[in-house]
Motif scaffolding. Structure first.
Motif, PDB file in Angstrom:
ATOM      1  N   MET A   1       0.409   3.731  -8.760  1.00 57.44           N
ATOM      2  CA  MET A   1       0.249   4.962  -8.013  1.00 57.44           C
ATOM      3  C   MET A   1       1.085   6.066  -8.635  1.00 57.44           C
ATOM      4  SD  MET A   1       0.337   3.940  -3.999  1.00 57.44           S
ATOM      5  CE  MET A   1      -0.125   5.606  -3.602  1.00 57.44           C
ATOM      6  N   THR A   2       0.541   7.239  -8.621  1.00 56.46           N
ATOM      7  CA  THR A   2       1.273   8.381  -9.161  1.00 56.46           C
ATOM      8  C   THR A   2       2.162   8.974  -8.064  1.00 56.46           C
ATOM      9  OG1 THR A   2      -0.378  10.019  -8.513  1.00 56.46           O
ATOM     10  CG2 THR A   2      -0.702   8.917 -10.656  1.00 56.46           C
ATOM     11  N   PRO A   3       3.173   9.731  -8.459  1.00 57.45           N
ATOM     12  CA  PRO A   3       4.008  10.402  -7.443  1.00 57.45           C
ATOM     13  C   PRO A   3       3.198  11.317  -6.521  1.00 57.45           C
ATOM     14  CG  PRO A   3       5.128  10.405  -9.550  1.00 57.45           C
ATOM     15  CD  PRO A   3       3.736   9.875  -9.805  1.00 57.45           C
ATOM     16  N   SER A   4       2.179  11.980  -7.058  1.00 61.18           N
ATOM     17  CA  SER A   4       1.376  12.850  -6.197  1.00 61.18           C
ATOM     18  C   SER A   4       0.542  12.033  -5.208  1.00 61.18           C
ATOM     19  CB  SER A   4       0.490  13.784  -7.021  1.00 61.18           C
ATOM     20  OG  SER A   4      -0.442  13.058  -7.778  1.00 61.18           O
ATOM     21  N   GLN A   5       0.071  10.864  -5.622  1.00 60.60           N
ATOM     22  CA  GLN A   5      -0.660   9.999  -4.695  1.00 60.60           C
ATOM     23  C   GLN A   5       0.262   9.505  -3.582  1.00 60.60           C
ATOM     24  OE1 GLN A   5      -2.283   7.171  -7.580  1.00 60.60           O
ATOM     25  NE2 GLN A   5      -4.348   7.829  -6.999  1.00 60.60           N
ATOM     26  N   ILE A   6       1.471   9.134  -3.950  1.00 61.58           N
ATOM     27  CA  ILE A   6       2.447   8.692  -2.944  1.00 61.58           C
ATOM     28  C   ILE A   6       2.700   9.812  -1.943  1.00 61.58           C
ATOM     29  CG2 ILE A   6       4.874   8.042  -2.589  1.00 61.58           C
ATOM     30  CD1 ILE A   6       4.630   6.526  -5.321  1.00 61.58           C
ATOM     31  N   ALA A   7       2.873  11.026  -2.434  1.00 63.63           N
ATOM     32  CA  ALA A   7       3.109  12.176  -1.548  1.00 63.63           C
ATOM     33  C   ALA A   7       1.919  12.399  -0.623  1.00 63.63           C
ATOM     34  CB  ALA A   7       3.405  13.421  -2.368  1.00 63.63           C
ATOM     35  N   VAL A  59       6.584   1.587   7.613  1.00 60.35           N
ATOM     36  CA  VAL A  59       7.547   1.054   6.641  1.00 60.35           C
ATOM     37  C   VAL A  59       6.963   1.099   5.232  1.00 60.35           C
ATOM     38  CG1 VAL A  59       8.738  -1.059   5.892  1.00 60.35           C
ATOM     39  CG2 VAL A  59       8.804  -0.368   8.299  1.00 60.35           C
ATOM     40  N   VAL A  60       5.731   0.652   5.106  1.00 56.32           N
ATOM     41  CA  VAL A  60       5.093   0.618   3.785  1.00 56.32           C
ATOM     42  C   VAL A  60       4.917   2.030   3.233  1.00 56.32           C
ATOM     43  CG1 VAL A  60       2.944   0.065   2.572  1.00 56.32           C
ATOM     44  CG2 VAL A  60       3.944  -1.588   4.148  1.00 56.32           C
ATOM     45  N   VAL A  61       4.375   2.918   4.041  1.00 61.08           N
ATOM     46  CA  VAL A  61       4.126   4.285   3.581  1.00 61.08           C
ATOM     47  C   VAL A  61       5.440   4.958   3.180  1.00 61.08           C
ATOM     48  CG1 VAL A  61       3.406   6.582   4.358  1.00 61.08           C
ATOM     49  CG2 VAL A  61       1.942   4.596   4.777  1.00 61.08           C
ATOM     50  N   ASN A  62       6.453   4.811   4.004  1.00 58.40           N
ATOM     51  CA  ASN A  62       7.741   5.426   3.681  1.00 58.40           C
ATOM     52  C   ASN A  62       8.414   4.788   2.478  1.00 58.40           C
ATOM     53  OD1 ASN A  62       7.586   7.335   5.760  1.00 58.40           O
ATOM     54  ND2 ASN A  62       8.412   5.889   7.249  1.00 58.40           N
ATOM     55  N   GLY A  63       8.061   3.531   2.188  1.00 53.79           N
ATOM     56  CA  GLY A  63       8.663   2.824   1.067  1.00 53.79           C
ATOM     57  C   GLY A  63       7.899   2.928  -0.238  1.00 53.79           C
ATOM     58  N   LEU A  64       6.773   3.619  -0.242  1.00 49.31           N
ATOM     59  CA  LEU A  64       5.962   3.687  -1.460  1.00 49.31           C
ATOM     60  C   LEU A  64       6.708   4.286  -2.644  1.00 49.31           C
ATOM     61  CD1 LEU A  64       2.430   4.723  -0.159  1.00 49.31           C
ATOM     62  CD2 LEU A  64       3.119   2.514  -1.113  1.00 49.31           C
ATOM     63  N   SER A  65       7.625   5.200  -2.391  1.00 52.93           N
ATOM     64  CA  SER A  65       8.356   5.811  -3.506  1.00 52.93           C
ATOM     65  C   SER A  65       9.411   4.866  -4.076  1.00 52.93           C
ATOM     66  CB  SER A  65       8.991   7.132  -3.066  1.00 52.93           C
ATOM     67  OG  SER A  65       9.731   6.947  -1.894  1.00 52.93           O
ATOM     68  N   ASN A  66       9.649   3.746  -3.399  1.00 56.26           N
ATOM     69  CA  ASN A  66      10.554   2.714  -3.907  1.00 56.26           C
ATOM     70  C   ASN A  66       9.904   1.363  -3.644  1.00 56.26           C
ATOM     71  OD1 ASN A  66      12.675   1.224  -4.864  1.00 56.26           O
ATOM     72  ND2 ASN A  66      14.049   1.675  -3.165  1.00 56.26           N
ATOM     73  N   ILE A  70      10.133  -2.637  -0.846  1.00 56.77           N
ATOM     74  CA  ILE A  70       9.294  -3.139   0.241  1.00 56.77           C
ATOM     75  C   ILE A  70       8.514  -4.397  -0.129  1.00 56.77           C
ATOM     76  CG2 ILE A  70       9.069  -0.895   1.380  1.00 56.77           C
ATOM     77  CD1 ILE A  70       6.204  -0.742   0.164  1.00 56.77           C
ATOM     78  N   LEU A  71       8.518  -4.768  -1.392  1.00 58.29           N
ATOM     79  CA  LEU A  71       7.735  -5.934  -1.806  1.00 58.29           C
ATOM     80  C   LEU A  71       8.186  -7.247  -1.169  1.00 58.29           C
ATOM     81  CD1 LEU A  71       6.878  -5.128  -5.530  1.00 58.29           C
ATOM     82  CD2 LEU A  71       5.465  -4.828  -3.478  1.00 58.29           C
ATOM     83  N   PRO A  72       9.486  -7.489  -0.992  1.00 55.08           N
ATOM     84  CA  PRO A  72       9.855  -8.742  -0.309  1.00 55.08           C
ATOM     85  C   PRO A  72       9.287  -8.840   1.111  1.00 55.08           C
ATOM     86  CG  PRO A  72      11.741  -7.853  -1.490  1.00 55.08           C
ATOM     87  CD  PRO A  72      10.657  -6.798  -1.526  1.00 55.08           C
ATOM     88  N   ALA A  73       9.310  -7.755   1.838  1.00 59.62           N
ATOM     89  CA  ALA A  73       8.741  -7.764   3.188  1.00 59.62           C
ATOM     90  C   ALA A  73       7.225  -7.952   3.129  1.00 59.62           C
ATOM     91  CB  ALA A  73       9.092  -6.477   3.923  1.00 59.62           C
ATOM     92  N   ALA A  74       6.575  -7.325   2.156  1.00 57.23           N
ATOM     93  CA  ALA A  74       5.130  -7.487   2.000  1.00 57.23           C
ATOM     94  C   ALA A  74       4.779  -8.934   1.647  1.00 57.23           C
ATOM     95  CB  ALA A  74       4.604  -6.532   0.928  1.00 57.23           C
ATOM     96  N   SER A  75       5.594  -9.549   0.826  1.00 52.68           N
ATOM     97  CA  SER A  75       5.383 -10.949   0.463  1.00 52.68           C
ATOM     98  C   SER A  75       5.499 -11.848   1.693  1.00 52.68           C
ATOM     99  CB  SER A  75       6.401 -11.378  -0.598  1.00 52.68           C
ATOM    100  OG  SER A  75       6.277 -12.752  -0.862  1.00 52.68           O
ATOM    101  N   ALA A  76       6.529 -11.629   2.486  1.00 49.65           N
ATOM    102  CA  ALA A  76       6.726 -12.426   3.700  1.00 49.65           C
ATOM    103  C   ALA A  76       5.564 -12.233   4.672  1.00 49.65           C
ATOM    104  CB  ALA A  76       8.051 -12.064   4.360  1.00 49.65           C
ATOM    105  N   LEU A  77       5.117 -10.996   4.804  1.00 52.19           N
ATOM    106  CA  LEU A  77       3.990 -10.692   5.683  1.00 52.19           C
ATOM    107  C   LEU A  77       2.728 -11.408   5.207  1.00 52.19           C
ATOM    108  CD1 LEU A  77       2.911  -9.017   8.092  1.00 52.19           C
ATOM    109  CD2 LEU A  77       2.445  -7.194   6.441  1.00 52.19           C
ATOM    110  N   ALA A  78       2.487 -11.367   3.926  1.00 54.31           N
ATOM    111  CA  ALA A  78       1.302 -12.029   3.360  1.00 54.31           C
ATOM    112  C   ALA A  78       1.335 -13.527   3.632  1.00 54.31           C
ATOM    113  CB  ALA A  78       1.228 -11.764   1.858  1.00 54.31           C
ATOM    114  N   LYS A  79       2.481 -14.126   3.462  1.00 46.31           N
ATOM    115  CA  LYS A  79       2.606 -15.571   3.695  1.00 46.31           C
ATOM    116  C   LYS A  79       2.440 -15.912   5.167  1.00 46.31           C
ATOM    117  CE  LYS A  79       5.254 -16.084  -0.506  1.00 46.31           C
ATOM    118  NZ  LYS A  79       6.587 -16.129  -1.121  1.00 46.31           N
ATOM    119  N   ARG A  80       2.922 -15.052   6.066  1.00 45.57           N
ATOM    120  CA  ARG A  80       2.714 -15.278   7.507  1.00 45.57           C
ATOM    121  C   ARG A  80       1.236 -15.190   7.855  1.00 45.57           C
ATOM    122  NH1 ARG A  80       7.098 -11.903   8.186  1.00 45.57           N
ATOM    123  NH2 ARG A  80       5.812 -10.210   9.014  1.00 45.57           N
ATOM    124  N   HIS A  81       0.534 -14.280   7.196  1.00 44.04           N
ATOM    125  CA  HIS A  81      -0.889 -14.120   7.492  1.00 44.04           C
ATOM    126  C   HIS A  81      -1.708 -15.360   7.135  1.00 44.04           C
ATOM    127  CE1 HIS A  81      -0.076  -9.909   8.337  1.00 44.04           C
ATOM    128  NE2 HIS A  81      -1.265  -9.868   8.881  1.00 44.04           N
TER     129      HIS A  81
END
Length: 141
Positions: A1-7, A59-66, A70-81
């Motif tokens: 993703m580009t910085p403008s897309q994140i914005a 959380v995800v949207v606010n974390g897109l610039s870093n 947020i990837l560890p939380a996304a990984s945990a969420l994916a595994k719970r799903h």
């Protein structure tokens, strides 16, 4: 993703956040309309589920610039799903319902650039989550 897309994703989500419960209601209505088979994966009362959805999106949207943060939380969420019987093929359906909901919620603010930014964001995150939950072979499909 580009910085403008994140914005663009962050700015557009800020417009949806004030109507988060309504947006979540629209999302689940659309999801169950296009994929009725997933309805059984959710509780009858979606009140808490709607809150969780919007909190997670925030959380995800606010974390897109870093993204690495947020990837560890996304990984945990994916595994719970996986435990909820989510399958790789559900991710595109959820993405379609999310994009449709955003289009309806944003109205004229849903431009081709905003659509592309959200598509990139969802694609990036869903590919990562599928790979984390099911392995890289599934993510490539």
């Amino acid at each position: 993703m580009t910085p403008s897309q994140i914005a663009l994703v962050q700015e557009s989500f800020a417009k949806v956040a004030p109507i988060s419960d309504h947006a979540a209601t629209i999302f689940y209505g659309r999801l169950f309309e296009i994929a009725p088979q997933v309805r059984a994966m959710f509780p009858d009362d979606l009140t808490e589920q709607r809150k969780k959805l919007m909190a997670t999106l925030a959380v995800v949207v606010n974390g897109l610039s870093n993204l690495p943060a947020i990837l560890p939380a996304a990984s945990a969420l994916a595994k719970r799903h996986v435990n909820y019987n989510a399958k790789p093929e559900h991710y595109p359906v959820v993405g379609a319902a999310l994009l449709w909901t955003l289009e309806k919620g944003l109205g004229e603010a849903w431009t081709p650039e905003v659509a592309d930014a959200w598509t990139a964001a969802y694609g990036t995150l869903s590919s990562f989550m599928i790979a984390e939950a099911y392995g890289n072979a599934q993510a490539a499909e």
